[in-house]
Design a protein around this motif. Structure first.
Motif, PDB file in Angstrom:
ATOM      1  N   VAL A   1      16.146 -22.429  35.481  1.00  0.00           N
ATOM      2  CA  VAL A   1      17.201 -21.808  34.684  1.00  0.00           C
ATOM      3  C   VAL A   1      18.221 -21.373  35.713  1.00  0.00           C
ATOM      4  CG1 VAL A   1      17.822 -19.918  33.147  1.00  0.00           C
ATOM      5  CG2 VAL A   1      15.613 -21.047  32.886  1.00  0.00           C
ATOM      6  N   GLY A   2      19.378 -22.028  35.709  1.00  0.00           N
ATOM      7  CA  GLY A   2      20.359 -21.785  36.758  1.00  0.00           C
ATOM      8  C   GLY A   2      21.688 -21.324  36.227  1.00  0.00           C
ATOM      9  N   GLY A   3      22.433 -20.726  37.102  1.00  0.00           N
ATOM     10  CA  GLY A   3      23.794 -20.304  36.822  1.00  0.00           C
ATOM     11  C   GLY A   3      24.623 -20.513  38.068  1.00  0.00           C
ATOM     12  N   ALA A   4      25.843 -20.055  38.034  1.00  0.00           N
ATOM     13  CA  ALA A   4      26.701 -20.222  39.195  1.00  0.00           C
ATOM     14  C   ALA A   4      26.204 -19.379  40.366  1.00  0.00           C
ATOM     15  CB  ALA A   4      28.139 -19.853  38.844  1.00  0.00           C
ATOM     16  N   ALA A   5      25.703 -18.171  40.076  1.00  0.00           N
ATOM     17  CA  ALA A   5      25.362 -17.241  41.149  1.00  0.00           C
ATOM     18  C   ALA A   5      23.867 -17.017  41.334  1.00  0.00           C
ATOM     19  CB  ALA A   5      26.045 -15.901  40.891  1.00  0.00           C
ATOM     20  N   ASN A   6      23.027 -17.503  40.427  1.00  0.00           N
ATOM     21  CA  ASN A   6      21.592 -17.243  40.568  1.00  0.00           C
ATOM     22  C   ASN A   6      20.774 -18.326  39.875  1.00  0.00           C
ATOM     23  OD1 ASN A   6      21.754 -16.613  37.825  1.00  0.00           O
ATOM     24  ND2 ASN A   6      22.071 -14.465  38.246  1.00  0.00           N
ATOM     25  N   PHE A   7      19.471 -18.290  40.124  1.00  0.00           N
ATOM     26  CA  PHE A   7      18.561 -19.239  39.489  1.00  0.00           C
ATOM     27  C   PHE A   7      17.204 -18.574  39.312  1.00  0.00           C
ATOM     28  CE2 PHE A   7      17.808 -19.954  44.007  1.00  0.00           C
ATOM     29  CZ  PHE A   7      16.432 -19.983  44.077  1.00  0.00           C
ATOM     30  N   ALA A   8      16.407 -19.148  38.445  1.00  0.00           N
ATOM     31  CA  ALA A   8      15.013 -18.741  38.263  1.00  0.00           C
ATOM     32  C   ALA A   8      14.184 -20.007  38.101  1.00  0.00           C
ATOM     33  CB  ALA A   8      14.865 -17.838  37.046  1.00  0.00           C
ATOM     34  N   LEU A   9      13.109 -20.104  38.863  1.00  0.00           N
ATOM     35  CA  LEU A   9      12.187 -21.224  38.779  1.00  0.00           C
ATOM     36  C   LEU A   9      10.904 -20.749  38.115  1.00  0.00           C
ATOM     37  CD1 LEU A   9      12.613 -22.605  42.397  1.00  0.00           C
ATOM     38  CD2 LEU A   9      13.370 -23.722  40.301  1.00  0.00           C
ATOM     39  N   THR A  10      10.348 -21.592  37.262  1.00  0.00           N
ATOM     40  CA  THR A  10       9.096 -21.273  36.588  1.00  0.00           C
ATOM     41  C   THR A  10       8.140 -22.450  36.746  1.00  0.00           C
ATOM     42  OG1 THR A  10      10.256 -19.927  34.962  1.00  0.00           O
ATOM     43  CG2 THR A  10       8.028 -20.621  34.401  1.00  0.00           C
ATOM     44  N   ALA A  11       6.911 -22.147  37.155  1.00  0.00           N
ATOM     45  CA  ALA A  11       5.857 -23.163  37.249  1.00  0.00           C
ATOM     46  C   ALA A  11       4.863 -22.890  36.123  1.00  0.00           C
ATOM     47  CB  ALA A  11       5.167 -23.095  38.601  1.00  0.00           C
ATOM     48  N   THR A  12       4.799 -23.824  35.174  1.00  0.00           N
ATOM     49  CA  THR A  12       3.903 -23.703  34.030  1.00  0.00           C
ATOM     50  C   THR A  12       2.767 -24.698  34.195  1.00  0.00           C
ATOM     51  OG1 THR A  12       5.826 -23.169  32.667  1.00  0.00           O
ATOM     52  CG2 THR A  12       3.789 -23.740  31.519  1.00  0.00           C
ATOM     53  N   PRO A  13       1.513 -24.220  34.159  1.00  0.00           N
ATOM     54  CA  PRO A  13       0.380 -25.130  34.344  1.00  0.00           C
ATOM     55  C   PRO A  13       0.282 -26.175  33.235  1.00  0.00           C
ATOM     56  CG  PRO A  13      -0.316 -22.854  34.532  1.00  0.00           C
ATOM     57  CD  PRO A  13       1.083 -22.843  34.027  1.00  0.00           C
ATOM     58  N   ILE A  14      -0.158 -27.355  33.607  1.00  0.00           N
ATOM     59  CA  ILE A  14      -0.395 -28.439  32.657  1.00  0.00           C
ATOM     60  C   ILE A  14      -1.874 -28.418  32.311  1.00  0.00           C
ATOM     61  CG2 ILE A  14      -0.360 -30.935  32.322  1.00  0.00           C
ATOM     62  CD1 ILE A  14       1.909 -31.006  34.433  1.00  0.00           C
TER      63      ILE A  14
ATOM     64  N   GLU B   1      -5.516 -27.109  31.410  1.00  0.00           N
ATOM     65  CA  GLU B   1      -6.340 -25.927  31.668  1.00  0.00           C
ATOM     66  C   GLU B   1      -6.266 -25.438  33.112  1.00  0.00           C
ATOM     67  OE1 GLU B   1      -8.052 -24.133  29.383  1.00  0.00           O
ATOM     68  OE2 GLU B   1      -7.050 -25.443  27.954  1.00  0.00           O
ATOM     69  N   VAL B   2      -5.313 -25.930  33.875  1.00  0.00           N
ATOM     70  CA  VAL B   2      -5.173 -25.493  35.262  1.00  0.00           C
ATOM     71  C   VAL B   2      -4.826 -24.005  35.277  1.00  0.00           C
ATOM     72  CG1 VAL B   2      -3.815 -25.743  37.373  1.00  0.00           C
ATOM     73  CG2 VAL B   2      -4.467 -27.757  36.070  1.00  0.00           C
ATOM     74  N   ASP B   3      -5.543 -23.230  36.056  1.00  0.00           N
ATOM     75  CA  ASP B   3      -5.293 -21.802  36.253  1.00  0.00           C
ATOM     76  C   ASP B   3      -5.212 -21.042  34.933  1.00  0.00           C
ATOM     77  OD1 ASP B   3      -5.029 -19.567  37.794  1.00  0.00           O
ATOM     78  OD2 ASP B   3      -2.906 -19.838  38.209  1.00  0.00           O
ATOM     79  N   GLU B   4      -5.922 -21.498  33.939  1.00  0.00           N
ATOM     80  CA  GLU B   4      -6.012 -20.843  32.630  1.00  0.00           C
ATOM     81  C   GLU B   4      -4.648 -20.634  31.987  1.00  0.00           C
ATOM     82  OE1 GLU B   4      -8.238 -17.288  33.367  1.00  0.00           O
ATOM     83  OE2 GLU B   4     -10.000 -18.397  34.011  1.00  0.00           O
ATOM     84  N   GLY B   5      -3.660 -21.466  32.315  1.00  0.00           N
ATOM     85  CA  GLY B   5      -2.357 -21.406  31.678  1.00  0.00           C
ATOM     86  C   GLY B   5      -1.440 -20.317  32.178  1.00  0.00           C
ATOM     87  N   ARG B   6      -1.711 -19.743  33.330  1.00  0.00           N
ATOM     88  CA  ARG B   6      -0.904 -18.635  33.847  1.00  0.00           C
ATOM     89  C   ARG B   6       0.337 -19.150  34.575  1.00  0.00           C
ATOM     90  NH1 ARG B   6      -6.062 -15.361  36.134  1.00  0.00           N
ATOM     91  NH2 ARG B   6      -6.821 -14.677  34.127  1.00  0.00           N
ATOM     92  N   ILE B   7       1.498 -18.639  34.203  1.00  0.00           N
ATOM     93  CA  ILE B   7       2.759 -19.099  34.781  1.00  0.00           C
ATOM     94  C   ILE B   7       3.081 -18.349  36.073  1.00  0.00           C
ATOM     95  CG2 ILE B   7       3.702 -19.807  32.556  1.00  0.00           C
ATOM     96  CD1 ILE B   7       5.344 -17.208  32.549  1.00  0.00           C
ATOM     97  N   LEU B   8       3.881 -19.003  36.915  1.00  0.00           N
ATOM     98  CA  LEU B   8       4.405 -18.421  38.149  1.00  0.00           C
ATOM     99  C   LEU B   8       5.922 -18.474  38.079  1.00  0.00           C
ATOM    100  CD1 LEU B   8       2.155 -20.409  40.614  1.00  0.00           C
ATOM    101  CD2 LEU B   8       2.108 -17.943  40.375  1.00  0.00           C
ATOM    102  N   THR B   9       6.596 -17.471  38.636  1.00  0.00           N
ATOM    103  CA  THR B   9       8.060 -17.475  38.663  1.00  0.00           C
ATOM    104  C   THR B   9       8.556 -17.110  40.054  1.00  0.00           C
ATOM    105  OG1 THR B   9       8.227 -15.153  37.997  1.00  0.00           O
ATOM    106  CG2 THR B   9       8.250 -16.800  36.235  1.00  0.00           C
ATOM    107  N   TYR B  10       9.772 -17.550  40.346  1.00  0.00           N
ATOM    108  CA  TYR B  10      10.474 -17.191  41.577  1.00  0.00           C
ATOM    109  C   TYR B  10      11.955 -17.273  41.262  1.00  0.00           C
ATOM    110  CZ  TYR B  10      11.809 -16.989  46.469  1.00  0.00           C
ATOM    111  OH  TYR B  10      12.351 -16.610  47.668  1.00  0.00           O
ATOM    112  N   ASN B  11      12.738 -16.290  41.731  1.00  0.00           N
ATOM    113  CA  ASN B  11      14.172 -16.346  41.448  1.00  0.00           C
ATOM    114  C   ASN B  11      14.998 -16.241  42.723  1.00  0.00           C
ATOM    115  OD1 ASN B  11      14.472 -13.610  42.111  1.00  0.00           O
ATOM    116  ND2 ASN B  11      14.280 -12.947  39.991  1.00  0.00           N
TER     117      ASN B  11
END
Length: 144
Positions: A95-108, A110-120
């Protein structure tokens, strides 16, 4: 005189099978947790790599726009920008904009019990430890 035949009795075989069942009941969950931690670490590294790629791109274009597939601002990352190694286990979206972004890693699956990771773009990290589908107040790090 009594003749003793050589071999295992049924009880000895049943005890051996019970011991193997007990060992596998302990070993399989431990191995699964180990695999999940390994896959999660791989996804964390991919998030950091993709963030660096976005920063390099922003150094040339002065914004984070158009880094998703098809030149969009939101969605899957364009492979020309970043190629995550964990693509078979995690979907990494932007999810991006001109001045910032956010990355999300969503498991495919049953990997890691479906828990998401984020970094911005501010360097903030998040991990959905309680598996409720969102990053809550106490989940603003990647620590277990």
């Amino acid at each position: 005189m009594s003749k003793r035949t050589k071999g295992f009795t049924l009880i000895e075989l049943m005890v051996a099978v019970a011991i193997l069942a007990l060992l596998s009941a302990i070993a399989i969950p431990v191995y699964t947790r180990y695999s999940d931690r390994t896959y999660r670490s791989e996804a964390m590294a991919d998030l950091l790599d993709c963030a660096q790629a976005l920063e390099r791109r922003a150094g040339q274009t002065f914004d984070y726009l158009g880094a998703a597939v098809g030149g969009a601002d939101d969605g899957a990352l364009d492979p020309a920008v970043c190629q995550p190694q964990s693509a078979t286990r995690y979907n990494i979206t932007l999810v991006g904009g001109a001045a910032n972004f956010a990355l999300t890693a969503t498991p495919i699956g049953e990997v890691d019990e479906g828990r998401i990771l984020t970094y911005n773009s501010n360097g903030q990290r998040g991990w959905d430890e309680n598996d409720n589908g969102a990053i809550d107040a106490g989940e603003n790090d990647w620590e277990e």
